[in-house]
Enzyme design. Structure first.
Site, PDB file in Angstrom:
ATOM      1  N   CYS A 395       0.861  -1.189   0.000  1.00 17.22           N
ATOM      2  CA  CYS A 395       0.000   0.000   0.000  1.00 17.22           C
ATOM      3  C   CYS A 395       0.894   1.234   0.000  1.00 17.22           C
ATOM      4  O   CYS A 395       1.693   1.429   0.920  1.00 17.22           O
ATOM      5  CB  CYS A 395      -0.902  -0.014   1.238  1.00 17.22           C
ATOM      6  N   CYS A 398       0.464   3.568   2.991  1.00 18.97           N
ATOM      7  CA  CYS A 398       1.051   2.927   4.175  1.00 18.97           C
ATOM      8  C   CYS A 398       2.571   2.970   4.094  1.00 18.97           C
ATOM      9  O   CYS A 398       3.250   3.153   5.111  1.00 18.97           O
ATOM     10  CB  CYS A 398       0.579   1.482   4.285  1.00 18.97           C
TER      11      CYS A 398
END
Length: 469
Positions: A395, A398
């Site tokens: 991600c 992230c």
């Protein structure tokens, strides 16, 4: 004795018996609020500070000022390479969830002073900047030397610069490095989970936290099938470690806890074609920190959050002389605003300096010189490896916040354990050997801002949980 009086005595006796009996009954099941926070109180292990003091200091003094600082141009733009390949395994595909995406800045969106570092506000700053530029160009090296020798000197310089670094730092000169506006790409729940996310945390805990082969129990708190007794045995073993290795685990656990609090506090509650609503997900918070649901580990995780707060707080207090130098400026191109932000920065640093119960980093890496140096290097390389794992996060959002927070913590560790002198740094004269890049400065304060926000959010979750049975 008259019957009415006798009746009153009997009723009074029965009432007292009933009251005494009720006082001996087992207490009702603990409330949702107490199950998360009943053990998160009092003094922290390996520290002289208590949770209540930290709550008050952060929530009423540090947090409001820090939020204003991090909204300024200097601290909101972070240059990062989010396209680096994972050095440990093949990441087949990036997260396809739309909330995982990061929107980098266009070149004209970043203030000129940040992009070019060309704005200087005094002759002294100009001279200092010139010295830095000369050093970067290796001006002290004879230009008649061969290209091979010049390159060797560059490598030696990079080695010296990284000797105290706890992180694998991005090459911000790389064409793939881009500026990201942190305010427009906030850390929040993206839906990134499953085997890929599991692999990241499992590698961090199992391969980089200090764990002897005799301990079979997984360090990863996400591992299933662990009973409470097994958890107690693990923490008994943890207490038997030297203070440095014990602290390493607590730092990683505290960082993990902070990230989980952010995701629970900014959870996607509603997602329709016309509206997205982000907010507090109490159930998600309980899944990660409720004493019963986590088999006794949730409150320990929250205490580790306070531990990392103390570590980063101490680093900020120690680095104050670096920022107090007249030749240090927060260059964005807006001279008046930059002066205001530096004043706010110094106010925050003086505030951290005033905290009476700082963590004592001098208790680390002591003893026989050779053994202490070996342990420090091992500690540094383990954390450096964790910073490299951040490039394996699928991600992208992230990955952004993972890289920023690990670099911020790594910068704090560099400040605490650098061989260069910081606290006795001269105000004028030759440049000190200790140096922080802009990327390190931005990550240091934003990482501390994330920890500060997590502690503030605990108050919100306490209030939500008080309304539950």
């Amino acid at each position: 004795m008259p019957r009415p009086l006798l009746l009153q005595l009997l009723l009074g006796l029965l009432w007292r018996c009933a009251a005494a009996s009720a006082s001996q009954q087992p207490p009702p099941a603990a409330s949702a609020e107490s199950r998360c926070f009943c053990q998160v109180t009092g003094y922290l292990d390996d520290c002289t500070c208590d949770v209540e003091t930290l709550d008050a200091f952060n929530n009423y003094k540090v947090f409001p000022r820090l939020q204003t600082l991090l909204e300024s141009d200097y601290f909101r733009y972070y240059k990062v390479n989010l396209k680096k390949s994972c050095p440990f395994w093949n990441v087949n595909s990036h997260c396809g969830i739309r909330d995982c995406a990061v929107q980098p800045c266009q070149s004209d969106e970043v203030p000129d002073g940040i992009r070019s570092a060309s704005y200087k506000y005094s002759e002294e700053a100009n001279a200092s900047a010139k010295d830095c530029e000369e050093a970067e160009r290796l001006g002290a090296v004879d230009e008649s030397l061969s290209e091979e020798t010049v390159e060797a000197v560059r490598q030696w310089t990079r080695h010296d610069d990284s000797a105290d670094s706890f992180c694998e730092v991005d090459d911000i000169q790389s064409p793939e490095a881009e500026y990201v506006d942190l305010l427009l790409n906030p850390e929040r729940y993206t839906g990134y989970k499953g085997p890929d996310a599991w692999k990241i945390w499992n590698s961090i805990y199992e391969e980089n936290c200090f764990k002897p082969h005799s301990v079979q129990r997984p360090l990863n708190p996400l591992a299933t099938g662990r009973g409470e007794n097994e958890g107690n045995l693990f923490y008994s073993w943890l207490e038997g470690l030297c203070v440095e290795k014990r602290a390493f685990y607590k730092l990683i656990s505290g960082l993990h806890s902070s990230i989980n609090i952010h995701l629970s506090a900014r959870y996607l509650l509603q997602d329709t074609w016309s509206k997205k609503q982000w907010g507090h997900n109490v159930t998600e918070f309980q899944q990660r920190f409720d004493e019963v649901l986590t088999q006794g580990e949730g409150p320990r995780r929250l205490k580790n959050l306070y531990f990392i707060f103390l570590i980063e707080l101490r680093a900020l207090s120690k680095v104050l002389p670096f920022f107090e130098r007249p030749d240090f400026q927060l260059f964005t191109g807006n001279k008046e605003r930059d002066g205001e932000i530096k004043s706010l920065l110094l106010e925050i640093l003086h505030l951290t300096k005033s905290f009476p119960l700082h963590f004592d980093e001098n208790s680390f890496f002591v003893g026989k010189q050779r053994e202490a140096a070996k342990l420090k290097e091992e500690f540094r390389l383990h954390f450096r490896n964790i910073s490299r794992i951040m490039d394996c996060v699928g991600c992208i959002k992230c990955r952004l916040w993972g890289k920023l927070q690990t670099q911020g913590l790594g910068t704090a560790l560099k400040i605490l354990f650098s061989e260069s002198q910081i606290e006795n740094m001269p105000e004028r004269g030759p440049s000190p050997t200790f140096h922080l890049t802009r990327q390190e400065i931005v990550s240091l304060f934003n990482a501390f801002g994330r920890i500060s926000t997590s502690i503030k959010e605990l108050d919100n979750f306490r209030n939500f949980l008080q309304t539950l049975p």
